[in-house]
Design an enzyme around this catalytic site. Structure first.
Site: not given
Length: 452
Positions: A370-371, A329, A109, A350-351, A14-15, A134
């Site tokens: 953070d989600q 993937v 970051d 990112n997603s 993620g970073h 990020t």
């Protein structure tokens, strides 16, 4: 003289991924780029992606940064790497001064921002510092104020000057404990914000307009550097083994498959994994499920049968509409495939940006960190659904019937699909000539050239 910039990613995909994407963007604008790669990496995915990236981008320089190993009672290997990078900061000046031509800027970051406190006092260096954010602008707007706040769980909402109010239930629980190691490190990192020239972020104006305008308004409680949204970050070419899409996916009808992935660091309990599998089967929707049971891929040893149970696994295998994979993937390629009609995600940033870029509707299951803030942004922007009552990971067992209901809604709600498509169009417009992200990146490049 050539403009030369350096980037220091911290730990975890993620970073790492935003840093690599930003590096490729800078290089495409005729900047010389050096990436300082903290060694050893925590996960095999990080190591593989670094090798792949540098093979595809030989003009971008790699400089290994061998961090001092850290011993701690903390069991999160990614957090330990964050700490090790900051504690090894005294090793950076010799590396940076060895580069030619001289480096004009260093991008770090948020997890490594505390390095700026030490580097800014180094007389041997004459460079500008930037933070590469990020996460969402929304979450950054909270954590940037964290060193100046005393959080309490008793109130329902938190209001900061000029910023939209925050729901206290969305704030990660560790932030309420000032003695928590994660919280103390985050506060230490964020104290460096006042010393950086700008905060570069993988978001775009139309996706988070209120927050971006507030951050740049000059009316916040603290003085913040310029917030620079240049997202969604562009896809870069890489050289990687096993990059082909699953044959099963290629054969599916358009917009018929739910892509299910909860990131590179999320490990669910076996009970929750089984409820998730049952829910997807009950929904009768086609699905491609990337299943992870541990935080670090180097120790992924549990077999699918043990995770899912032989009965559930056989039922998935016996259906032509479901597929489970364990390996990493190329998510950008999967989300770009015409067969994908929805994305069931943890809402790692990112997603979120990868889905926004392609207009793929999301079902947000915010699990930690953070989600919940990111999911709030997704819902408000019209990109997806967020069942808030599912709570944090492990807070409750989300049952298969609940999962079935929301997956069905994700795939059959035509209004949601239309709104997500509009988000995708806005993401494209941000990078057109004169678009918001295109203009901001141009401004960053011009500022870097003036430093030379």
């Amino acid at each position: 003289m050539e403009t030369h910039v350096a980037l220091l990613p911290s730990a975890g995909m993620g970073h790492l991924m935003p840093s690599l994407r930003f590096a490729a963007m800078l290089a495409s604008h005729n900047c010389k780029v050096t990436i300082l790669t903290a060694q050893p990496t925590v996960s095999a995915a990080e190591s593989n992606h670094l090798n792949s990236f540098f093979s595809a981008h030989p003009h971008i320089q790699r400089l290994d940064f061998h961090v001092i190993p850290l011993r701690s009672s903390n069991d999160d290997p990614f957090f330990l790497q964050f700490e090790a990078i900051v504690l090894s900061v005294h090793l950076l000046p010799p590396l940076l001064t060895s580069l030619s031509p001289p480096v004009s800027a260093l991008f770090l970051d948020t997890a490594a921002a505390a390095c700026v406190d030490h580097l800014a006092d180094e007389t041997s260096l004459s460079i500008s510092y930037y933070i590469l954010n990020t996460t969402s602008a929304r979450f950054f707007s909270l954590i940037s104020h964290l060193p100046h706040l005393t959080l309490e769980g008793s109130c329902k909402n938190l209001q900061l000057p000029s910023l939209p109010s925050f729901s206290v239930s969305n704030i990660p629980p560790p932030l309420f404990n000032p003695e928590n190691l994660f919280t103390t490190r985050l506060i230490s990192n964020l104290r460096a914000v006042s010393k950086v020239k700008g905060v570069v972020s993988n978001t775009f104006h139309r996706f988070e307009p209120e927050t971006i305008e507030a951050l740049n308004s000059g009316r916040t409680m603290i003085t913040l550097p310029q917030f620079l949204p240049i997202g969604p970050f562009k896809y870069y070419e890489s050289v990687c083994e096993n990059t082909s899409l699953p044959k099963w996916l290629v054969e599916q009808p358009a917009k018929s498959v739910v892509y299910v992935s909860f990131g590179s660091r999320t490990a669910m309990s076996k009970d929750q994994i089984k409820e998730l599998g049952e829910g997807m089967l009950k929904s009768k929707q086609r699905f491609l499920w990337v299943l992870k049971s541990v935080k670090v891929d180097r120790v992924e040893e549990t077999g699918l049968e043990e995770l899912l149970g032989s009965s559930l696994l056989e039922r998935i295998k016996g259906k032509t509409h479901g597929m489970v994979v364990r390996e990493w993937v190329k998510q950008e390629e999967i989300l770009s495939h015409p067969a994908i009609g929805g994305f069931f995600s943890h809402c790692g940033w990112n997603s979120v940006m990868e889905a926004a870029q392609r207009g793929v509707p999301m079902l947000a299951w915010a699990l930690h960190g953070d989600q919940r803030f990111n999911a709030e942004v997704v819902e408000k922007a019209g990109l997806g659904l967020w069942p808030k009552h599912w709570g944090w990971l492990g807070e409750r067992l989300v049952k298969s019937e609940e999962i079935e209901e929301k997956i069905t809604q994700l795939m059959e709600d035509h209004k949601l699909r239309s709104m997500a498509q509009k988000v995708g169009e806005e993401a494209t417009e941000a990078w057109e000539i004169g678009g918001t992200s295109e203009k901001v990146l141009g401004q960053i490049i011009e500022t870097l050239k003036l430093k030379v």
